[in-house]
Scaffold this active site. Structure first.
Site, short mmCIF file in Angstrom:
data_model
loop_
_atom_site.label_atom_id
_atom_site.label_comp_id
_atom_site.label_asym_id
_atom_site.label_seq_id
_atom_site.Cartn_x
_atom_site.Cartn_y
_atom_site.Cartn_z
N TYR A 32 0.83 -1.21 0.00
CA TYR A 32 0.00 0.00 0.00
C TYR A 32 0.85 1.25 0.00
CZ TYR A 32 0.84 0.99 4.99
OH TYR A 32 1.41 1.32 6.19
N LYS A 146 6.44 -1.58 1.95
CA LYS A 146 5.23 -1.05 2.59
C LYS A 146 4.11 -2.06 2.37
CE LYS A 146 3.09 3.50 3.33
NZ LYS A 146 3.27 3.58 4.77
N GLU A 178 12.75 2.92 13.64
CA GLU A 178 11.75 3.93 13.27
C GLU A 178 10.61 3.87 14.27
OE1 GLU A 178 9.91 3.05 9.45
OE2 GLU A 178 9.98 0.90 9.85
N LEU A 202 11.20 1.67 6.86
CA LEU A 202 10.57 2.15 5.63
C LEU A 202 11.28 3.42 5.17
CD1 LEU A 202 7.99 1.53 3.84
CD2 LEU A 202 7.03 3.56 4.94
N1 PDD Z 1 2.82 5.25 7.47
N2 PDD Z 1 7.56 4.01 8.78
C1 PDD Z 1 6.39 3.34 8.91
C2 PDD Z 1 6.41 1.99 9.55
C3 PDD Z 1 5.20 3.92 8.44
O1 PDD Z 1 4.04 3.25 8.54
C4 PDD Z 1 5.24 5.23 7.87
C5 PDD Z 1 4.01 5.92 7.35
C6 PDD Z 1 6.47 5.88 7.77
C7 PDD Z 1 6.61 7.25 7.17
O2 PDD Z 1 6.61 7.20 5.76
P1 PDD Z 1 6.10 8.43 4.89
O3 PDD Z 1 6.86 9.62 5.32
O4 PDD Z 1 6.38 8.03 3.51
O5 PDD Z 1 4.62 8.58 5.18
C8 PDD Z 1 7.61 5.23 8.24
C9 PDD Z 1 1.61 5.70 6.83
C10 PDD Z 1 1.34 7.15 6.90
C11 PDD Z 1 0.46 4.81 7.26
O6 PDD Z 1 0.70 3.61 7.36
O7 PDD Z 1 -0.67 5.30 7.44
#
Ligand code: PDD
Length: 279
Positions: A32, A146, A178, A202
């Site tokens: 996703y 992801k 993270e 991620l």
């Molecule tokens: N999640 N790490 C993890 C495990 C995450 O789920 C997310 C973001 C990030 C940040 O990535 P980005 O800056 O590309 O949004 C890092 C999204 C927002 C979610 O699962 O809803």
């Protein structure tokens, strides 16, 4: 809620139906993306689509749509939602097949997308910062993908909620990886430190944008492993994500971070981040 997209059609949410044999439902066999939209313009769409491709390749799923087709779909979804600021969710599973772990043959992937209004982080989070807890990172070793298999992230994030905190920061083998649903960066001795991009976290788009802003504006920064002890003595800790932008963490496991107030580097980066939101 505005219409959602499912397998080629825009339709009301309550009419969007997927088989119980969908491998997303049975195995969490899907990937996703979450894309922030400001003033009806997606932020860094090309990067999100590139990461989606990377995740699809990583789990050996065929690409259901070209980048152009993804962009058309996403813009159409945005058009149908009245709010100017939105978060678009897109999701691809390996499709519907009798339950068997091995990949099914000749099965069409399930493609789903929806959007919802996006609000900036609450003013109190920025004014006072938020609390986080830490926990051993018990996820798998492909956190760079992801995927919708998010049970470990769900359990870890709930630990934060149970403790009245906003995020759970994850430690693997003595190093910060993270957050359960965000990236985490720290400021130590005046230097912004970002855990390096590898299979353990991620590669966040917000993380990238923050490091690029630091580079452009002469904020000292380094991508390098951050030891747990460094996390605990950092002057500033922040989380980044597409839906939460940049949020100062001012309390970690019940202890103040630095002086317990949002720090200057975090606040400067948050200010710089607002520039990305202007289409
Ligand atoms: N999640 N790490 C993890 C495990 C995450 O789920 C997310 C973001 C990030 C940040 O990535 P980005 O800056 O590309 O949004 C890092 C999204 C927002 C979610 O699962 O809803």
């Amino acid at each position: 809620m505005s219409d959602v997209y499912l397998n080629g059609q825009f339709l009301p949410l309550d009419q969007a139906k997927v088989s119980v044999l969908d491998r997303g439902f049975i195995f969490g066999d899907g990937v996703y993306e979450v894309i922030p939209v400001y003033g009806r313009t997606p932020l860094a769409l090309d990067r999100h689509l590139k990461r989606l491709e990377y995740s699809l390749n990583g789990v050996r799923m065929p690409h259901p749509l070209s980048s152009e087709a993804w962009a058309t779909l996403i813009l159409e979804l945005i058009d149908r939602e009245p709010s100017a600021d939105q978060s678009v969710y897109v999701h691809v599973t390996r499709g519907v097949a009798p339950r068997d772990h091995a990949f099914p043959k000749d099965v069409a992937p399930t493609v789903f997308a929806m959007t919802k209004p996006l609000s900036p982080p609450p003013a109190a989070w920025i004014r006072d910062g938020v609390a986080a807890v830490t926990h051993d990172d018990f996820r798998w070793l492909r956190c760079d993908l992801k995927t919708t298999s998010l049970l470990a992230n769900v359990l870890l994030r709930q630990l934060a909620v149970d403790a009245g905190a906003t995020e759970c920061l994850l430690i693997r083998d003595g190093f910060l990886t993270e957050g359960a649903a965000s990236n985490a960066l720290v400021v130590l001795d005046g230097r912004l430190l970002a855990p390096p991009r590898n299979h353990l976290l991620l590669p966040g788009i917000t993380y990238d944008l923050v490091l690029e802003a630091a580079q452009r504006h002469g904020i000292p920064h380094e991508e390098r492993p951050v030891a747990e002890a460094e996390l605990r003595r950092a002057e500033e800790v922040m989380l980044t994500s597409s839906t939460r932008e940049i949020v100062p963490i001012t309390c970690l496991d019940g202890q103040p971070v630095g002086n317990g107030r949002p720090g200057p580097v975090t606040m400067r980066l948050l200010e710089l981040y607002q520039e990305y939101k202007r289409p």
